[in-house]
Design a protein around this motif. Structure first.
Motif, PDB file in Angstrom:
ATOM      1  N   ASN A   1      -1.043   1.280   7.630  1.00  0.00           N
ATOM      2  CA  ASN A   1      -1.688   0.461   8.659  1.00  0.00           C
ATOM      3  C   ASN A   1      -0.667  -0.087   9.652  1.00  0.00           C
TER       4      ASN A   1
ATOM      5  N   LYS B   1       2.728  -2.195  14.572  1.00  0.00           N
ATOM      6  CA  LYS B   1       3.686  -3.213  14.134  1.00  0.00           C
ATOM      7  C   LYS B   1       5.074  -2.604  14.002  1.00  0.00           C
TER       8      LYS B   1
ATOM      9  N   ASP C   1      -4.133   2.755   5.050  1.00  0.00           N
ATOM     10  CA  ASP C   1      -3.982   2.516   3.601  1.00  0.00           C
ATOM     11  C   ASP C   1      -5.353   2.517   2.935  1.00  0.00           C
TER      12      ASP C   1
ATOM     13  N   THR D   1       1.774  -3.851  -4.491  1.00  0.00           N
ATOM     14  CA  THR D   1       0.748  -4.705  -3.879  1.00  0.00           C
ATOM     15  C   THR D   1      -0.540  -3.930  -3.577  1.00  0.00           C
ATOM     16  N   HIS D   2      -1.567  -4.709  -3.189  1.00  0.00           N
ATOM     17  CA  HIS D   2      -2.916  -4.155  -3.005  1.00  0.00           C
ATOM     18  C   HIS D   2      -2.968  -3.022  -1.982  1.00  0.00           C
ATOM     19  N   ASP D   3      -2.026  -3.037  -1.017  1.00  0.00           N
ATOM     20  CA  ASP D   3      -2.064  -2.011   0.040  1.00  0.00           C
ATOM     21  C   ASP D   3      -1.247  -0.778  -0.342  1.00  0.00           C
ATOM     22  N   ASP D   4      -0.742  -0.723  -1.547  1.00  0.00           N
ATOM     23  CA  ASP D   4       0.006   0.446  -2.017  1.00  0.00           C
ATOM     24  C   ASP D   4      -0.939   1.324  -2.826  1.00  0.00           C
TER      25      ASP D   4
ATOM     26  N   VAL E   1      -7.053 -11.185  -0.286  1.00  0.00           N
ATOM     27  CA  VAL E   1      -7.833  -9.974   0.020  1.00  0.00           C
ATOM     28  C   VAL E   1      -9.280 -10.162  -0.443  1.00  0.00           C
TER      29      VAL E   1
ATOM     30  N   SER F   1      -7.414  -7.829   7.416  1.00  0.00           N
ATOM     31  CA  SER F   1      -6.548  -6.761   6.917  1.00  0.00           C
ATOM     32  C   SER F   1      -5.182  -7.365   6.590  1.00  0.00           C
ATOM     33  N   ILE F   2      -4.770  -7.221   5.340  1.00  0.00           N
ATOM     34  CA  ILE F   2      -3.537  -7.865   4.876  1.00  0.00           C
ATOM     35  C   ILE F   2      -2.539  -6.790   4.472  1.00  0.00           C
ATOM     36  N   GLY F   3      -1.334  -6.893   5.007  1.00  0.00           N
ATOM     37  CA  GLY F   3      -0.294  -5.905   4.707  1.00  0.00           C
ATOM     38  C   GLY F   3       0.943  -6.581   4.157  1.00  0.00           C
ATOM     39  N   SER F   4       1.627  -5.895   3.261  1.00  0.00           N
ATOM     40  CA  SER F   4       2.838  -6.436   2.626  1.00  0.00           C
ATOM     41  C   SER F   4       3.966  -5.432   2.814  1.00  0.00           C
TER      42      SER F   4
ATOM     43  N   THR G   1       1.445  -9.623   6.634  1.00  0.00           N
ATOM     44  CA  THR G   1       0.701  -9.755   7.882  1.00  0.00           C
ATOM     45  C   THR G   1      -0.793  -9.883   7.611  1.00  0.00           C
TER      46      THR G   1
ATOM     47  N   ASP H   1      -4.456  -9.657   9.813  1.00  0.00           N
ATOM     48  CA  ASP H   1      -5.048  -9.231  11.081  1.00  0.00           C
ATOM     49  C   ASP H   1      -6.561  -9.243  10.971  1.00  0.00           C
TER      50      ASP H   1
END
Lengths: 250, 250
Positions: free
Chosen positions: A20, A26, A54, A82-85, B197, B204-207, B221, B223
């Motif tokens: 993302n 970004k 993601d 983390t959740h976005d992985d 989340v 939308s949350i990114g790490s 982040t 968004d």
């Protein structure tokens, strides 16, 4: 592939960039362009690059398409706790595998964190069943290979370190290149390009105009696995041009 | 879309970059990253970027997939008079249209070249039937729109000039963003991310970890289209962290 010289079809690749952060601007993806240069230098023909969010269903679809279109597939990103992985989950789904704990990863993590592994850390040991892990000295993550897919982390330094450890595995017959720089515009050379394209179907010919104050108006490139064909296609094209058309060659 | 404020679903885009020169690492694509930044600034959510070769079947498939996944599709490259310029042919095929001559383009070309149009120059006037052309002052190429697809030339200066002329058409509700920089590693924050989340599904949350000597170990982040939700998600996350976890916010 490691037994004997690879054929051109075995020397194709596709890249799936998962992130993302790239789609939302970004960060500018550095891994795709870097890997494109590496693969080119290795003689590998990259057939597509896709950047996807993601999201498991989109990654699954993209990886399956990449696998159908190329011998080797590289993914960038989505590895971590983390959740976005979600890359491991997506790859498991794409190949219909269960997610299992890798014993060696778990043991390395337990040593590093003195046995105190929370669920997030445990996720770092999860792999699709049947995946191969290669640990390298000083690497923070192993290189994970599942069938034809090489799974690499998205942080550029880790991505590059991971690929560099395995890069020679992908070396193929070199791609030979010639380039000519012309004072003529594209509409003056199109028919001569067509003649070269028709005569040398195994040579990839590209025409790249520019509209600034460079010393040339068009760069024409010739690429192929057979050096003699590349040279002959270039020569056929150049000899058809009017005098003074070529500014320089390389 | 121009009537009233666009919804989030109308504010999605996909980008198709057409070019062997990118896949063969002769040039690094500048148009994708540039357009990603522009679309983000406009509040448009980009769902995918694909880079494909100068091959009609692959472009057709990629454009159709892009159209199915986003309200707006932008293509970069493959416009011009030479054999490797196949975007118009691919778009015509993707939408099952004939290729026709655009009368105004033909007339402009005849004026520019004193009526002497060879087949290559005539190709510059070819469009898929039903496409809309917009000529702008000083532009070398028109912006061509076919249904939801905007067709732009690959030369970066022309790509940017074309998009800039039409960019306000795509302006959507802004995407609000927050970022926090942490001294904690990802495995320490994963459960707190999960909480945010779960509580704010429209954020939308990114790490994003880093492993260098930066002042932080992870950037997180947030968004979303609803500013209050973005702020609340960020606050929920931050209040769950141990003291000293946040290095800075922006």
């Amino acid at each position: 592939m490691r037994a004997g010289a690879p054929t051109a079809e075995q020397s194709t690749a596709a890249i799936v960039v998962i992130g993302n952060e790239v789609l939302s601007a970004k960060v500018v993806d550095a891994n795709g362009p870097w890997l494109l240069r590496e693969l080119r230098e290795l003689g590998v023909d990259v057939r597509r690059v896709e950047t996807v969010p993601d999201e498991v269903p989109l990654i699954v679809e993209s990886v399956q398409r990449a696998c159908a279109s190329a011998a080797h597939v590289f993914t960038s990103g989505g590895i971590g706790p983390t959740h976005d992985d979600v890359t491991i989950a997506a790859l498991a789904q794409a190949f219909n595998r269960r997610i299992v704990n890798d014993a060696r990863s778990l043991s390395l993590l337990e040593k590093k964190f003195a046995g105190k592994l929370n669920p997030a850390l445990r996720r770092l040991a999860e792999i699709p069943e049947g995946a191969q892990l290669e640990w390298h000295e000083q690497a923070m993550f192993p290189v994970i290979t599942l069938e034809q897919v090489v799974i690499l982390p998205g942080v550029p330094a880790l991505f590059q370190a991971g690929f560099t450890q395995i890069r020679e595995r992908f070396r193929a017959a070199p791609i030979h290149s010639r380039a000519v720089y012309l004072s003529l515009g594209e509409s003056r050379i199109a028919e001569h390009l067509d003649a070269a394209v028709a005569a040398f179907p195994d040579v990839s010919i590209g025409s790249y105009p520019r509209f600034d104050d460079a010393d040339h108006r068009v760069k024409v490139t010739f690429d192929g696995r057979v050096a003699a064909h590349v040279a002959a296609a270039c020569n056929l094209f150049v000899t058809r041009l009017p005098p003074g058309g070529v500014v320089r060659e390389d």
